[in-house]
Motif scaffolding. Sequence first.
Motif, PDB file in Angstrom:
ATOM      1  N   LEU A  59      49.901 -12.652 -17.126  1.00 33.09           N
ATOM      2  CA  LEU A  59      49.174 -13.519 -18.047  1.00 33.09           C
ATOM      3  C   LEU A  59      47.730 -13.626 -17.571  1.00 33.09           C
ATOM      4  CD1 LEU A  59      51.598 -16.478 -18.782  1.00 33.09           C
ATOM      5  CD2 LEU A  59      50.971 -14.622 -20.294  1.00 33.09           C
ATOM      6  N   PRO A  60      46.798 -13.903 -18.470  1.00 32.72           N
ATOM      7  CA  PRO A  60      45.403 -14.105 -18.041  1.00 32.72           C
ATOM      8  C   PRO A  60      45.328 -15.231 -17.023  1.00 32.72           C
ATOM      9  CG  PRO A  60      45.565 -13.961 -20.424  1.00 32.72           C
ATOM     10  CD  PRO A  60      46.970 -14.048 -19.912  1.00 32.72           C
ATOM     11  N   PRO A  61      44.284 -15.247 -16.176  1.00 38.46           N
ATOM     12  CA  PRO A  61      44.160 -16.283 -15.150  1.00 38.46           C
ATOM     13  C   PRO A  61      44.201 -17.684 -15.749  1.00 38.46           C
ATOM     14  CG  PRO A  61      42.504 -14.573 -14.843  1.00 38.46           C
ATOM     15  CD  PRO A  61      43.163 -14.304 -16.160  1.00 38.46           C
TER      16      PRO A  61
ATOM     17  N   ALA B 255      38.376 -26.018  -8.002  1.00 34.65           N
ATOM     18  CA  ALA B 255      37.132 -25.253  -7.907  1.00 34.65           C
ATOM     19  C   ALA B 255      36.314 -25.711  -6.709  1.00 34.65           C
ATOM     20  CB  ALA B 255      36.328 -25.403  -9.196  1.00 34.65           C
ATOM     21  N   GLY B 256      36.281 -27.020  -6.469  1.00 39.56           N
ATOM     22  CA  GLY B 256      35.540 -27.541  -5.327  1.00 39.56           C
ATOM     23  C   GLY B 256      36.114 -27.072  -4.007  1.00 39.56           C
ATOM     24  N   SER B 257      37.449 -26.902  -3.938  1.00 40.56           N
ATOM     25  CA  SER B 257      38.071 -26.449  -2.688  1.00 40.56           C
ATOM     26  C   SER B 257      37.637 -25.032  -2.330  1.00 40.56           C
ATOM     27  CB  SER B 257      39.601 -26.518  -2.805  1.00 40.56           C
ATOM     28  OG  SER B 257      40.097 -25.505  -3.672  1.00 40.56           O
TER      29      SER B 257
ATOM     30  N   ALA C  62      36.242 -11.424  -3.576  1.00 43.62           N
ATOM     31  CA  ALA C  62      37.298 -12.170  -4.268  1.00 43.62           C
ATOM     32  C   ALA C  62      36.750 -13.454  -4.885  1.00 43.62           C
ATOM     33  CB  ALA C  62      38.436 -12.493  -3.290  1.00 43.62           C
ATOM     34  N   MET C  63      35.829 -14.111  -4.185  1.00 42.98           N
ATOM     35  CA  MET C  63      35.249 -15.349  -4.696  1.00 42.98           C
ATOM     36  C   MET C  63      34.456 -15.109  -5.974  1.00 42.98           C
ATOM     37  SD  MET C  63      36.106 -18.112  -3.186  1.00 42.98           S
ATOM     38  CE  MET C  63      34.853 -19.136  -3.933  1.00 42.98           C
TER      39      MET C  63
ATOM     40  N   VAL D 193      36.011 -16.617 -13.707  1.00 39.76           N
ATOM     41  CA  VAL D 193      36.932 -17.162 -14.707  1.00 39.76           C
ATOM     42  C   VAL D 193      36.815 -18.683 -14.827  1.00 39.76           C
ATOM     43  CG1 VAL D 193      38.559 -15.282 -14.328  1.00 39.76           C
ATOM     44  CG2 VAL D 193      38.867 -17.417 -13.068  1.00 39.76           C
ATOM     45  N   LEU D 194      35.888 -19.278 -14.072  1.00 34.98           N
ATOM     46  CA  LEU D 194      35.711 -20.721 -14.161  1.00 34.98           C
ATOM     47  C   LEU D 194      34.970 -21.101 -15.438  1.00 34.98           C
ATOM     48  CD1 LEU D 194      34.610 -21.569 -10.500  1.00 34.98           C
ATOM     49  CD2 LEU D 194      36.873 -21.872 -11.512  1.00 34.98           C
ATOM     50  N   ARG D 195      35.257 -22.296 -15.914  1.00 40.81           N
ATOM     51  CA  ARG D 195      34.502 -22.822 -17.045  1.00 40.81           C
ATOM     52  C   ARG D 195      33.126 -23.263 -16.578  1.00 40.81           C
ATOM     53  NH1 ARG D 195      39.525 -26.542 -18.786  1.00 40.81           N
ATOM     54  NH2 ARG D 195      39.465 -26.763 -16.521  1.00 40.81           N
TER      55      ARG D 195
END
Length: 343
Positions: A96-98, A106-108, A131-132, A138-140
Amino acid sequence: MNKLKSAFRIYFYLKPYLWKICNTIMEIDTVKRFDRIVAILVQLQSKRIVKAQELADRFQVSLRTVYRDIKTLEASGVPIISEAGVGYSIMEGYRLPPVMFTREEAGSFVAAEKLMQKFVDRSLGNYHESAMFKIKSVLRGREKDWISALESQISIDLPEKLFNEDVPNALEILFESIAEKKQVFLKYQSLQSEHPSERHIEPVGLFHENNFWYVLGYCHLRKEYRQFRTDRMLGIKRTSFPFTLQHGSLDNHLNKYGNVKKEKVKILVEKSIAKYINSSKTYYGFVSEKESNNKVEMTFMVSDLEQAFPRWFLMFGDYAEIIEPESLKQRVKTILKNTMAKL
């Protein structure tokens, strides 16, 4: 009869509110279950096989609840393969998509990125950076802004150098060795030797302790298990030689190292100074402490009364006294006598 009538009146008065509360509880439970099922799907995609007990432990639910959630995923079309006594896996090729990350997740990533920059070698650090970028992609928008606001405001500084700068890919090679069960060639400078040695080792595992990375492995030169500090590695190379032994888990080996004969030590430290040795006392076998007036009595289980512990004690010895054993008192006196003779 009057009490019964009063009860009915109260019930009919509260009925709309009771239904609302029940519906709210059901909605909360539904949302929680939905979040858990999505998280289970993500975990199933993260490993080849996932045991039901792993899922139950992570989400703190019963095995019966896990079985029900797995059936829900299957009913929704997710091709899950289950094998009794083994676990669950998703059919190869299904993805499935991420899943979108929360702001806190996200903060972690910021903390993880800062730690990786300092705690790993250059090669592994580059892989993590790559990787980061994929994770951030993919973050909003608001999560990206959240990370940007934090990145420049967090800094991590280490007291020790963890890796030899001339060996930028030590962890990468060691990871490969452990996963593929292949020996590595090591050029190593130990503290006990004036010249570096060359040897083949079979790495069992890596661990970080007392500000350093260590590799525990079977050494073919010494014919026994040894620990190697990554900052003392002068060179490391892959080999095609397979492991010759079944090594078991890292924890089992570390427990064996921890079972060496130890002697109880008790010292009395002035309370005003005790707080300054809190960060280092664990390294020297700290067990417990209790306060008495303006002093703190500390108990240790020590394996080295000849060098490490007495020399550490001398760092604050003018603010402390040795309760036991007598052999430690004599060793400290000897070190002081030898020091005075050279002044």
